[in-house]
Scaffold this motif. Structure first.
Motif, short mmCIF file in Angstrom:
data_model
loop_
_atom_site.label_atom_id
_atom_site.label_comp_id
_atom_site.label_asym_id
_atom_site.label_seq_id
_atom_site.Cartn_x
_atom_site.Cartn_y
_atom_site.Cartn_z
N PHE A 1 0.84 -1.20 0.00
CA PHE A 1 0.00 0.00 0.00
C PHE A 1 0.88 1.25 0.00
N ILE A 2 1.85 1.23 0.91
CA ILE A 2 2.74 2.39 1.00
C ILE A 2 3.58 2.54 -0.25
N GLU A 3 4.07 1.39 -0.72
CA GLU A 3 4.88 1.47 -1.92
C GLU A 3 4.07 1.86 -3.16
N ASP A 4 2.78 1.54 -3.11
CA ASP A 4 1.93 1.86 -4.27
C ASP A 4 1.33 3.26 -4.22
N LEU A 5 1.62 4.00 -3.16
CA LEU A 5 1.09 5.37 -3.10
C LEU A 5 1.57 6.15 -4.32
N PRO A 6 0.74 7.04 -4.82
CA PRO A 6 1.21 7.88 -5.93
C PRO A 6 2.45 8.65 -5.45
N LYS A 7 3.43 8.80 -6.33
CA LYS A 7 4.62 9.60 -5.97
C LYS A 7 4.46 10.96 -6.65
N CYS A 8 4.56 12.00 -5.85
CA CYS A 8 4.20 13.32 -6.38
C CYS A 8 5.36 14.29 -6.31
N HIS A 9 5.39 15.20 -7.29
CA HIS A 9 6.29 16.33 -7.18
C HIS A 9 5.71 17.29 -6.14
N LEU A 10 6.59 18.01 -5.48
CA LEU A 10 6.17 18.91 -4.40
C LEU A 10 5.11 19.91 -4.82
N GLU A 11 5.12 20.24 -6.12
CA GLU A 11 4.16 21.27 -6.55
C GLU A 11 2.97 20.70 -7.30
N ASP A 12 2.91 19.38 -7.35
CA ASP A 12 1.77 18.74 -8.01
C ASP A 12 0.68 18.49 -6.97
N PHE A 13 -0.12 19.52 -6.74
CA PHE A 13 -1.10 19.44 -5.66
C PHE A 13 -2.23 18.46 -5.93
N ASP A 14 -2.57 18.27 -7.22
CA ASP A 14 -3.62 17.29 -7.52
C ASP A 14 -3.14 15.90 -7.12
N CYS A 15 -1.87 15.63 -7.40
CA CYS A 15 -1.29 14.34 -7.05
C CYS A 15 -1.25 14.16 -5.53
N LEU A 16 -0.82 15.21 -4.82
CA LEU A 16 -0.76 15.12 -3.35
C LEU A 16 -2.15 14.98 -2.73
N LYS A 17 -3.10 15.62 -3.36
CA LYS A 17 -4.49 15.49 -2.91
C LYS A 17 -4.94 14.03 -3.02
N ASP A 18 -4.51 13.40 -4.09
CA ASP A 18 -4.80 11.98 -4.32
C ASP A 18 -4.20 11.09 -3.24
N VAL A 19 -2.95 11.40 -2.88
CA VAL A 19 -2.27 10.63 -1.83
C VAL A 19 -3.09 10.74 -0.54
N TYR A 20 -3.47 11.96 -0.24
CA TYR A 20 -4.21 12.23 0.99
C TYR A 20 -5.53 11.46 1.01
N GLN A 21 -6.25 11.56 -0.10
CA GLN A 21 -7.55 10.89 -0.19
C GLN A 21 -7.38 9.37 -0.10
N THR A 22 -6.38 8.84 -0.79
CA THR A 22 -6.10 7.39 -0.76
C THR A 22 -5.77 6.96 0.67
N MET A 23 -4.97 7.78 1.34
CA MET A 23 -4.56 7.50 2.71
C MET A 23 -5.75 7.45 3.66
N ILE A 24 -6.62 8.46 3.55
CA ILE A 24 -7.80 8.53 4.42
C ILE A 24 -8.69 7.29 4.22
N ARG A 25 -8.88 6.89 2.96
CA ARG A 25 -9.70 5.71 2.66
C ARG A 25 -9.11 4.47 3.30
N LYS A 26 -7.81 4.30 3.06
CA LYS A 26 -7.12 3.10 3.51
C LYS A 26 -7.08 3.03 5.04
N MET A 27 -6.70 4.13 5.67
CA MET A 27 -6.62 4.15 7.13
C MET A 27 -8.00 3.93 7.74
N GLY A 28 -9.01 4.49 7.10
CA GLY A 28 -10.36 4.35 7.61
C GLY A 28 -10.82 2.91 7.55
N LYS A 29 -10.60 2.29 6.42
CA LYS A 29 -11.14 0.95 6.19
C LYS A 29 -10.30 -0.13 6.86
N GLU A 30 -8.98 -0.04 6.70
CA GLU A 30 -8.14 -1.15 7.12
C GLU A 30 -7.07 -0.78 8.14
#
Ligand SMILES: *[C@@H]1O[C@H](CO)[C@@H](O)[C@H](O)[C@H]1NC(C)=O
Length: 261
Positions: free
Chosen positions: A22-51
C-alpha cells in the motif's frame, strides 16, 4: 507441524507484503503537483479508515470509537458520548490541497458527511430553555444519532520536513498551530431517546426543536464540538499516517535541503 508453521509464515509474509505494498503503491508526487498530493491524501484517508495500517499497528479508524467524550458549552450545555462511534471520515472529499515547503505552510479543504451515534448523556439548564420550552432544565441518558451533512472544513497548517534518528524524513505538522474554519451545509438531523424536560419525557419536542433550529444552534453551540472533532479526532487520524510514513513514499523530491530535527 512444519507445514502449519510454513502456512503461518506464508500468511505473515503475505500480510506484510500486502501492507507494505500500500505504502509502496502510493502515488509519488512532485512537491508542486497538488492534484497528485491530494490523491495521496484521499487514498490514505480511505485506507486508514477501512483497514488501518497493520505494519504500524494502526487499527481501522472509521468508524472511530468515542468513549466518554465530553463537551461542555459555556457551562450551559454538557454533552457526553459515553460509548459511541463516528462514521464517514474515510469518505471525506478533498476539495483543495496545497503545500509550500519553503514557507512551511499548507492549506486543505475537505467536505465530509458524518454520522455520530451511541450512548449519550446530556444536561442543560438556562433561562433560554425555560423561555423556549417551558421547563428549567434538560437532562438525558440514552441513545442518540446525529447525522451531519456537508461539513466543510478549511485548514491552514504549519509543517516542516523532519529528519529523525532512523535517517528518514517525515512531514511533521504542528497540530496545535493549525488554523481552521468551517461551515455546515446540512442536512442536520438528531434523534435521541430518554431526554427529559424537567421530569417529563420530551425527546420528540426537544429533538424537533433542535432539528428545526440547527443552524442557529450550531452557531451558538457548534464551535466546541467542532474543535473537539478536529483537534482530537481528525488530526489523530491524519497524524497517524504522516508520523509513520516517510515522505519519500509519496514525494519525489529529496527533502534533505529542507530537513531539520
Ligand atoms: C458533564 O457531564 C459529565 C458526565 O455526566 C460529568 O462527569 C461532568 O462533571 C460534567 N461537567 C460539568 C462541567 O458539569
Amino acid at each position: 507441524m512444519f507445514v502449519k508453521n510454513l502456512a503461518v509464515l506464508f500468511t505473515l509474509t503475505l500480510v506484510t507484503f500486502c501492507n507494505s505494498s500500500f505504502i509502496e503503491d502510493l502515488p509519488k508526487c512532485h512537491l508542486e503537483d497538488f492534484d497528485c498530493l491530494k490523491d495521496v491524501y484521499q487514498t490514505m484517508i480511505r485506507k486508514m479508515g477501512k483497514e488501518g495500517l497493520k505494519e504500524f499497528n494502526i487499527p481501522p479508524l472509521d468508524p472511530m470509537k468515542l468513549t466518554n467524550v465530553n463537551v461542555n458549552v459555556h457551562n450551559l450545555v454538557n454533552v457526553t458520548m459515553v460509548d459511541g462511534i463516528v462514521k464517514g471520515i474515510r469518505d471525506c472529499v478533498f476539495d483543495a490541497f496545497s503545500i509550500d515547503i519553503k514557507e512551511g505552510r499548507g492549506h486543505q479543504e475537505n467536505t465530509c458527511d458524518l454520522v455520530i451515534k451511541g450512548h449519550y448523556t446530556a444536561e442543560a439548564s438556562s433561562d433560554l430553555i425555560a423561555a423556549l420550552l417551558g421547563g428549567s432544565s434538560i437532562h438525558g441518558d440514552g441513545h442518540a444519532k446525529v447525522t451531519v451533512g456537508q461539513v466543510h472544513v478549511k485548514f491552514d497548517f504549519p509543517f516542516y520536513a523532519q529528519k529523525r534518528d532512523d535517517g528518514e524524513i517525515y512531514i511533521k505538522c504542528n497540530y496545535d498551530l493549525v488554523k481552521y474554519d468551517y461551515d455546515i451545509g446540512g442536512p442536520f438531523v438528531i434523534k435521541a431517546d430518554n431526554l427529559y424536560l424537567g421530569d417529563k419525557e420530551s425527546s420528540k419536542i426537544i429533538t424537533d426543536m433542535m432539528n428545526q433550529n440547527w443552524r442557529i444552534m450550531m452557531t451558538g453551540f457548534g464551535q466546541p464540538f467542532m474543535k473537539k472533532a478536529i483537534q482530537e479526532y481528525y488530526f489523530k487520524f491524519t497524524g497517524n499516517f504522516f508520523d509513520n510514513v516517510p515522505a519519500r513514499y509519496f514525494i519525489i523530491e529529496d527533502l534533505t535541503p529542507y530537513a531539520r530535527p
